[in-house]
Design an enzyme around this catalytic site. Structure first.
Site, PDB file in Angstrom:
ATOM      1  N   HIS A 115       0.852  -1.179   0.000  1.00 29.30           N
ATOM      2  CA  HIS A 115       0.000   0.000   0.000  1.00 29.30           C
ATOM      3  C   HIS A 115       0.893   1.237   0.000  1.00 29.30           C
ATOM      4  O   HIS A 115       1.948   1.257   0.654  1.00 29.30           O
ATOM      5  CB  HIS A 115      -0.906   0.012   1.240  1.00 29.30           C
ATOM      6  N   ASP A 117       0.973   4.061   1.464  1.00 31.03           N
ATOM      7  CA  ASP A 117       1.412   4.730   2.695  1.00 31.03           C
ATOM      8  C   ASP A 117       2.527   3.975   3.415  1.00 31.03           C
ATOM      9  O   ASP A 117       3.023   4.431   4.447  1.00 31.03           O
ATOM     10  CB  ASP A 117       0.223   4.965   3.651  1.00 31.03           C
ATOM     11  N   HIS A 118       2.942   2.823   2.856  1.00 26.80           N
ATOM     12  CA  HIS A 118       4.035   2.048   3.466  1.00 26.80           C
ATOM     13  C   HIS A 118       5.315   2.073   2.633  1.00 26.80           C
ATOM     14  O   HIS A 118       6.363   1.641   3.103  1.00 26.80           O
ATOM     15  CB  HIS A 118       3.575   0.607   3.720  1.00 26.80           C
ATOM     16  N   HIS A 210      -4.915  -8.766   5.542  1.00 30.93           N
ATOM     17  CA  HIS A 210      -5.191  -7.425   5.028  1.00 30.93           C
ATOM     18  C   HIS A 210      -5.781  -7.536   3.613  1.00 30.93           C
ATOM     19  O   HIS A 210      -5.535  -6.687   2.758  1.00 30.93           O
ATOM     20  CB  HIS A 210      -3.875  -6.628   5.043  1.00 30.93           C
TER      21      HIS A 210
HETATM   22 ZN   LIG Z   1      -1.482   1.456   5.875  1.00 32.19          ZN
HETATM   23 ZN   LIG Z   2      -2.527  -1.260   4.081  1.00 26.25          ZN
END
Ligand SMILES: [Zn+2]
Ligand SMILES: [Zn+2]
Length: 358
Positions: A115, A117-118, A210
């Site tokens: 993702h 944001d990682h 996830h």
């Molecule tokens: Zn995240």
């Molecule tokens: Zn995530």
């Protein structure tokens, strides 16, 4: 007449003094800046952990929802002098630079999943560790697919690296050292794989939940009898509770569903249905604070530290709302992580020392 001339002289003197000060403003500004510059350029933090000590620094405690107080997902685990970064969310590298983190000592990066944001500051980590004096190509560990992500960042930052070597010289910025090297960590059927063993440190990848992001990992660090597990992004995961067992610290993500629902309601009323739908979709693949507390209890960890906090928590009232119900499940050993939270686990003790780097 005498009095009038005294008043006149005083006014004239005041005007001359004011003019002099105005003319000197530049000099005063520069003198102040000179002091600031000297004070700001303090020596790098020599070490986040002593010899044989395990420690954790939260470099990003936020999520993709914009929050000026929290960078996106990032933690640094220090095993003695060796630093490992877990996830590279937006704003986190600026935090690390701000704190004079000794980035030349970064030995590897662990990515939990892909993702945005990682991974968004992987290029910055590649650059800043190189500028700081990193001596070898930077290994980036992650689930299958990490090779694509790393190749993309290497390509995107290739031009930048050429300019910088040309500008500062190959002695300072050797081009053979700059690339990142992907290390694929395949998942074992047991739900846990050893990803790295080096200098007394063992890092294990733990399969988490996830979906549709598969595989997604948490990571566990074990060093001289102390242990830290990081959840990555996950819905409540039995496998995480199982493999985090006996860790001193569990860094767990948290999404408060009631608060996120209120944000969704506001977005619906403001006729922003696309963002309202996102607020409805996300709770399903994250963990509520109360559920995270249950996982921490099952794992028997001493400290549950929330990071990757959703939504943003602008004040202590909202922090209380985020943690609502947690103390019923877990009365002690719970903390809200912040950017700069530093947790030290001295070797040969069961102490947990928590401070904050500003
Ligand atoms: Zn995240
Ligand atoms: Zn995530």
């Amino acid at each position: 007449v005498k009095r009038i001339s005294i008043i006149f002289a005083s006014v004239a003197l005041a005007l001359v003094a004011a003019a002099w000060v105005a003319l000197r403003f530049d000099a005063i500004d520069l003198a102040l800046y000179h002091r600031l510059a000297l004070a700001a350029a303090t020596a790098p933090n020599p070490a986040l952990a002593d010899k044989n000590e395990l420690s954790l620094l939260i470099c990003g405690s936020g999520s993709p929802l914009p929050d000026r107080a929290r960078a996106a997902a990032c933690s640094v685990v220090a095993a003695g002098k060796d630093l490992y970064v877990v996830d590279a969310g937006g704003g986190s590298v600026r935090n690390l630079l701000d704190w004079h983190t000794p980035l030349a000592d970064v030995r590897g990066i662990f990515i939990t999943h892909f993702h945005s944001d990682h991974i968004e500051e992987l290029g910055e980590l590649r650059l800043q560790t190189w500028v700081a004096g990193r001596k070898a190509p930077l290994k980036v560990y992650g689930p299958p697919g990490i090779e694509d992500v790393v190749a993309g960042f290497n390509q995107a930052y290739a031009h930048d690296a050429v300019y910088r070597t040309a500008h500062h010289g190959a002695a300072m910025l050797p081009p053979d050292v700059v690339p990142m090297v992907a290390v694929v960590v395949p998942m074992d059927a047991s739900g846990k794989t050893i990803a790295l063993q080096a200098n007394g440190l063992t890092v294990s990848a733990i399969k988490v939940k996830h979906d549709p992001v598969t595989p997604s990992y948490g990571y566990r660090f074990d060093f001289h009898g102390r242990s830290i597990t990081l959840s990555g992004d996950t819905a409540p995961s039995d496998n995480l509770a199982k493999w985090a067992k006996g860790s001193d610290v569990l860094v767990h993500e948290g999404l408060a569903p009631d608060l996120v629902a209120m944000i969704g309601e506001g977005l619906s009323r403001a006729d922003r249905p696309r963002f309202a739908k996102i607020m409805r979709d996300i709770p399903g693949y994250h963990t509520s604070p109360v559920e995270a507390a249950r996982i921490a209890n099952r794992a028997g960890v001493k400290l549950l530290l929330f990071s990757h906090i959703i939504p943003p928590l602008p004040n202590s009232m909202v922090e209380r709302a985020f943690l609502h119900g947690v103390s019923d499940v877990r009365p002690d050993g719970v903390m809200l992580g912040r950017d700069g939270t530093l947790v030290r686990l001295p070797a040969g003790s069961d102490q947990i020392e928590v401070t904050t780097i500003e």
